[in-house]
Design an enzyme around this catalytic site. Sequence first.
Site, PDB file in Angstrom:
ATOM      1  N   SER A 267      35.040  49.102  29.464  1.00 13.70           N
ATOM      2  CA  SER A 267      35.267  47.818  28.809  1.00 13.70           C
ATOM      3  C   SER A 267      34.882  46.649  29.709  1.00 13.70           C
ATOM      4  CB  SER A 267      36.742  47.670  28.425  1.00 13.70           C
ATOM      5  OG  SER A 267      37.013  46.379  27.917  1.00 13.70           O
TER       6      SER A 267
ATOM      7  N   TYR B  17      45.274  47.967  29.336  1.00 14.00           N
ATOM      8  CA  TYR B  17      43.963  48.382  28.841  1.00 14.00           C
ATOM      9  C   TYR B  17      42.875  48.039  29.867  1.00 14.00           C
ATOM     10  CZ  TYR B  17      39.881  48.831  25.801  1.00 14.00           C
ATOM     11  OH  TYR B  17      38.660  49.191  25.267  1.00 14.00           O
TER      12      TYR B  17
END
Length: 283
Positions: free
Chosen positions: A175, A188
């Site tokens: 990400s 995350y």
Amino acid sequence: MTDAPTTPTAASTPAAPTAASAPPAPDASAFPGAGRRVLVTGASRGLGRALATAFAANGDRVVVHYGTRRAEAEETLAALAGTGHALVGADLAAPDGPRELFDGAVGALGGLDVLVNNAAVNTPHPPARTGYDAWTAAWRAHVAVNLLGTAGLSHLAAGRMIEQGGGGRIVNIGSRGAFRGEPDHPAYGATKAAVHALGQSLAVALAPYGIAVASVAPGFIATDRVAHRLTGDEGAAIRAQSPFGRVAEVAEVAAAVLWLASPQAQWSSGTVLDLNGASYLRT
């Protein structure tokens, strides 16, 4: 008196494989570009569905993994081009989940050539507005799937690829948030940063066996799960993050992953490929 702890010696600690100690790596050109056995985790919808679709269209046989969304995973499976695909459910947050998935995938395909680690938890837990119990629960949930699930599957897949002797590919979905930060989703961002680091460590460790490992770091992707965020002022602000004035389509990310799993991408092993439309630049 208790014995003092001993320091492992070279004789008692197996040496890490090197280009000199490992068997000769398979010829890069020998790794097939199609007809491979592929496991895509988290493939019931969104990016995972696009990944499974891309590999199937390439002529590969695909195991579609799902956690709880069996009906949507069955839709993914039914829409895949070609034959020989399979559906395997497993809870990657459970300690035995990665092994159950791996065993099911290898049983269905007869082996494994490509692993795409796509499954992930991503729930909000802004630190200033989240109580301690909810905060720690969120971190455990993210670590269990995003990091431990990825690490467990990668270890099992690498062992099988080494045993098969024909090389392999592992591609991790990371990400942009690993670099930019995720203020409302810090676990995350942190676990995706760990996934990037895991991929680079495995790239070095597994290269002597002809196994290439890479990661992609997408920015915002248009999926059904986040469609509500792409409306109104919030949607305009998200699209404005990129000078292209839009967000990524799942097919664009899937195309990059398909290339990283190709024979031609061996020399990209260890990379973390940014896929964010110039919305976040790093050197």
